[in-house]
Design a protein around this motif. Structure first.
Motif, PDB file in Angstrom:
ATOM      1  N   GLY A 156       0.448  -1.569  -0.066  1.00  0.00           N
ATOM      2  CA  GLY A 156      -0.236  -0.157   0.169  1.00  0.00           C
ATOM      3  C   GLY A 156       0.550   1.328  -0.257  1.00  0.00           C
ATOM      4  N   ILE A 157       1.956   1.087  -0.876  1.00  0.00           N
ATOM      5  CA  ILE A 157       2.911   2.682  -0.517  1.00  0.00           C
ATOM      6  C   ILE A 157       3.017   3.179  -1.597  1.00  0.00           C
ATOM      7  CG2 ILE A 157       3.945   1.436   1.419  1.00  0.00           C
ATOM      8  CD1 ILE A 157       6.394   0.578  -0.594  1.00  0.00           C
ATOM      9  N   GLU A 158       3.933   3.773  -2.205  1.00  0.00           N
ATOM     10  CA  GLU A 158       4.173   4.587  -3.661  1.00  0.00           C
ATOM     11  C   GLU A 158       5.125   4.018  -4.291  1.00  0.00           C
ATOM     12  OE1 GLU A 158       3.765   9.229  -2.656  1.00  0.00           O
ATOM     13  OE2 GLU A 158       5.217   8.912  -1.108  1.00  0.00           O
ATOM     14  N   SER A 159       5.260   4.431  -5.613  1.00  0.00           N
ATOM     15  CA  SER A 159       5.710   3.492  -6.549  1.00  0.00           C
ATOM     16  C   SER A 159       7.320   3.905  -6.626  1.00  0.00           C
ATOM     17  CB  SER A 159       5.441   4.034  -7.938  1.00  0.00           C
ATOM     18  OG  SER A 159       6.284   5.683  -8.023  1.00  0.00           O
ATOM     19  N   PRO A 160       8.130   2.857  -6.903  1.00  0.00           N
ATOM     20  CA  PRO A 160       9.115   3.120  -6.226  1.00  0.00           C
ATOM     21  C   PRO A 160      10.528   4.564  -6.784  1.00  0.00           C
ATOM     22  CG  PRO A 160       8.698   1.067  -7.434  1.00  0.00           C
ATOM     23  CD  PRO A 160       7.777   1.830  -7.697  1.00  0.00           C
ATOM     24  N   SER A 161      10.166   4.574  -8.076  1.00  0.00           N
ATOM     25  CA  SER A 161      10.769   6.312  -9.144  1.00  0.00           C
ATOM     26  C   SER A 161       9.587   7.442  -7.603  1.00  0.00           C
ATOM     27  CB  SER A 161       9.723   6.756 -10.413  1.00  0.00           C
ATOM     28  OG  SER A 161       8.221   6.112 -10.026  1.00  0.00           O
ATOM     29  N   ARG A 162       8.901   6.655  -7.261  1.00  0.00           N
ATOM     30  CA  ARG A 162       7.916   8.577  -6.202  1.00  0.00           C
ATOM     31  C   ARG A 162       9.157   8.284  -5.297  1.00  0.00           C
ATOM     32  NH1 ARG A 162       5.863  12.784  -6.694  1.00  0.00           N
ATOM     33  NH2 ARG A 162       7.727  12.818  -5.559  1.00  0.00           N
ATOM     34  N   ILE A 163       9.025   6.542  -4.678  1.00  0.00           N
ATOM     35  CA  ILE A 163       9.669   6.704  -3.154  1.00  0.00           C
ATOM     36  C   ILE A 163      11.333   7.722  -3.554  1.00  0.00           C
ATOM     37  CG2 ILE A 163      11.007   5.030  -2.043  1.00  0.00           C
ATOM     38  CD1 ILE A 163       8.642   3.432  -2.165  1.00  0.00           C
ATOM     39  N   ILE A 164      12.000   7.739  -4.600  1.00  0.00           N
ATOM     40  CA  ILE A 164      13.231   7.922  -4.662  1.00  0.00           C
ATOM     41  C   ILE A 164      13.114   9.081  -5.074  1.00  0.00           C
ATOM     42  CG2 ILE A 164      14.892   7.354  -6.360  1.00  0.00           C
ATOM     43  CD1 ILE A 164      14.024   5.122  -7.698  1.00  0.00           C
ATOM     44  N   LYS A 165      12.289   9.845  -5.561  1.00  0.00           N
ATOM     45  CA  LYS A 165      12.206  11.239  -6.292  1.00  0.00           C
ATOM     46  C   LYS A 165      11.585  11.587  -4.283  1.00  0.00           C
ATOM     47  CE  LYS A 165      10.450  12.519  -9.508  1.00  0.00           C
ATOM     48  NZ  LYS A 165       8.456  13.101 -10.478  1.00  0.00           N
ATOM     49  N   ASN A 166      11.002  10.864  -3.504  1.00  0.00           N
ATOM     50  CA  ASN A 166      10.973  12.231  -2.250  1.00  0.00           C
ATOM     51  C   ASN A 166      12.268  11.533  -1.621  1.00  0.00           C
ATOM     52  OD1 ASN A 166       7.936  12.339  -2.978  1.00  0.00           O
ATOM     53  ND2 ASN A 166       7.287  10.086  -2.007  1.00  0.00           N
ATOM     54  N   ARG A 167      12.868  11.229  -1.351  1.00  0.00           N
ATOM     55  CA  ARG A 167      13.844  11.048  -0.728  1.00  0.00           C
ATOM     56  C   ARG A 167      15.072  12.302  -1.448  1.00  0.00           C
ATOM     57  NH1 ARG A 167      16.991  12.137   2.431  1.00  0.00           N
ATOM     58  NH2 ARG A 167      18.528  10.932   3.868  1.00  0.00           N
ATOM     59  N   VAL A 168      15.299  12.678  -2.405  1.00  0.00           N
ATOM     60  CA  VAL A 168      15.733  13.333  -3.557  1.00  0.00           C
ATOM     61  C   VAL A 168      15.265  14.338  -2.386  1.00  0.00           C
ATOM     62  CG1 VAL A 168      16.277  14.293  -5.466  1.00  0.00           C
ATOM     63  CG2 VAL A 168      16.863  11.921  -4.928  1.00  0.00           C
ATOM     64  N   VAL A 169      13.927  14.937  -3.109  1.00  0.00           N
ATOM     65  CA  VAL A 169      13.750  16.301  -2.370  1.00  0.00           C
ATOM     66  C   VAL A 169      13.755  16.355  -1.313  1.00  0.00           C
ATOM     67  CG1 VAL A 169      11.191  17.748  -2.209  1.00  0.00           C
ATOM     68  CG2 VAL A 169      11.242  16.520  -4.241  1.00  0.00           C
ATOM     69  N   THR A 170      12.969  15.425  -0.185  1.00  0.00           N
ATOM     70  CA  THR A 170      13.257  15.253   1.017  1.00  0.00           C
ATOM     71  C   THR A 170      14.984  16.540   1.534  1.00  0.00           C
ATOM     72  OG1 THR A 170      11.994  14.093   2.021  1.00  0.00           O
ATOM     73  CG2 THR A 170      13.470  14.514   3.871  1.00  0.00           C
ATOM     74  N   GLU A 171      16.391  15.207   0.767  1.00  0.00           N
ATOM     75  CA  GLU A 171      18.079  16.137   0.880  1.00  0.00           C
ATOM     76  C   GLU A 171      17.811  17.186   0.684  1.00  0.00           C
ATOM     77  OE1 GLU A 171      21.444  15.300   2.871  1.00  0.00           O
ATOM     78  OE2 GLU A 171      18.839  13.854   3.643  1.00  0.00           O
TER      79      GLU A 171
END
Length: 282
Positions: free
Chosen positions: A218-233
């Motif tokens: 029930g979580i987001e797509s892999p690409s979305r997770i990677i992008k979220n981590r980049v944006v958080t950083e």
């Protein structure tokens, strides 16, 4: 008051602190150094983890990973035990099979992990923290083993409570472990690796299968997770350092600062410079 254990040879660190001591070491400019469990005994207001605002009006257990930035607004009433440790004292991944946490509590790029502590559970948690303090004060033999056992018991209880409140059954363990592994890989490699296909290869499956497996949790797509981590950083570096967008792009693995700016603007709705200005006003 702060009570701590430190082994000079192994660099193992463990501490139990009061909120007043913890807040002295916790500000917008300083990232959290440890794996930390906050046990709030009295709370009314907000706690900010990175730029995520967590509104609390009941006692909670809150789990913070190294690198996250914490902020307590002055108006927040927050009395808490803070239990902190490093991987040299208790390695989460190594001990997963023992405590059955499977990364639910700390290795998690998907949610801010916290849950309510009702009166009975709050009593158990505070008693455990007080027992840790007593052990730290006694300086008895095998102190580190006693502290690890107390911590392990607390993690087991936390794992059970989080599962219960999030309605996570034992049948989900395989998917949870899979998601934890992906989360750990993203955390380790996101500055160098941005493509889903590379993570899928590291996990030994096809990119489409990676997406489907994560969807079962029930979580987001892999690409979305990677992008979220980049944006958080990017947000962390904008908020807590004076580095330019060009410097930040280099740190995160982008040769083109303008590409990173466009990615950030598309994701957040504002440019990096506008985001930094908005945070300075807080």
């Amino acid at each position: 008051m702060r009570h701590q254990y430190f082994h000079t040879k192994t660099k193992a660190f463990f501490s139990v602190e009061s909120i007043s001591d913890f807040r002295k070491d916790t500000s917008h400019s300083t990232p959290n150094k440890w794996f930390t469990i906050l046990i709030s005994t009295k709370v009314n207001g907000e706690m900010i983890i990175d730029d995520f605002k967590l509104s609390l009006n009941k006692p909670n257990a809150i789990f913070i990973t190294p690198g996250q930035h914490l902020h307590f607004p002055d108006k927040t009433i927050f009395e808490v035990f803070s239990i902190s440790f490093n991987k040299e004292f208790y390695c989460i991944e190594y001990h997963d099979s023992d405590v059955s946490c499977n990364g639910l509590l700390f290795v998690n790029n998907f949610n801010s992990v916290h849950f309510v502590l009702e009166a009975q559970q709050l009593s158990i948690y505070t008693n455990t923290a007080e027992e840790m303090v007593a052990e730290l004060e006694n300086q008895a033999s095998l102190q580190d083993e006693m502290l690890k056992n107390l911590l392990k018991n607390l993690l087991i209880r936390s794992n059970r409570l989080f599962r219960e409140q999030m309605s996570i059954g034992e049948i989900d363990d395989a998917n949870i472990d899979f998601a934890r592994k992906f989360s750990g890989l993203v955390e380790k490699h996101f500055k160098q690796i941005k493509m889903v296909v590379n993570y899928a290869e590291m996990m030994g499956i096809a990119p489409a299968s990676l997406t489907k497996r994560l969807q079962k949790y029930g979580i987001e797509s892999p690409s979305r997770i990677i992008k979220n981590r980049v944006v958080t950083e990017v947000k962390r570096l904008l908020m807590y350092t004076d580095k330019s967008v060009k410097e930040i792009a280099s740190i995160i693995g982008y040769d083109d600062q303008y590409y990173l700016s466009r990615l950030f603007t598309k994701d957040t709705g504002i440019s990096p410079s506008e985001y930094k200005k908005s945070q300075l006003k807080l």
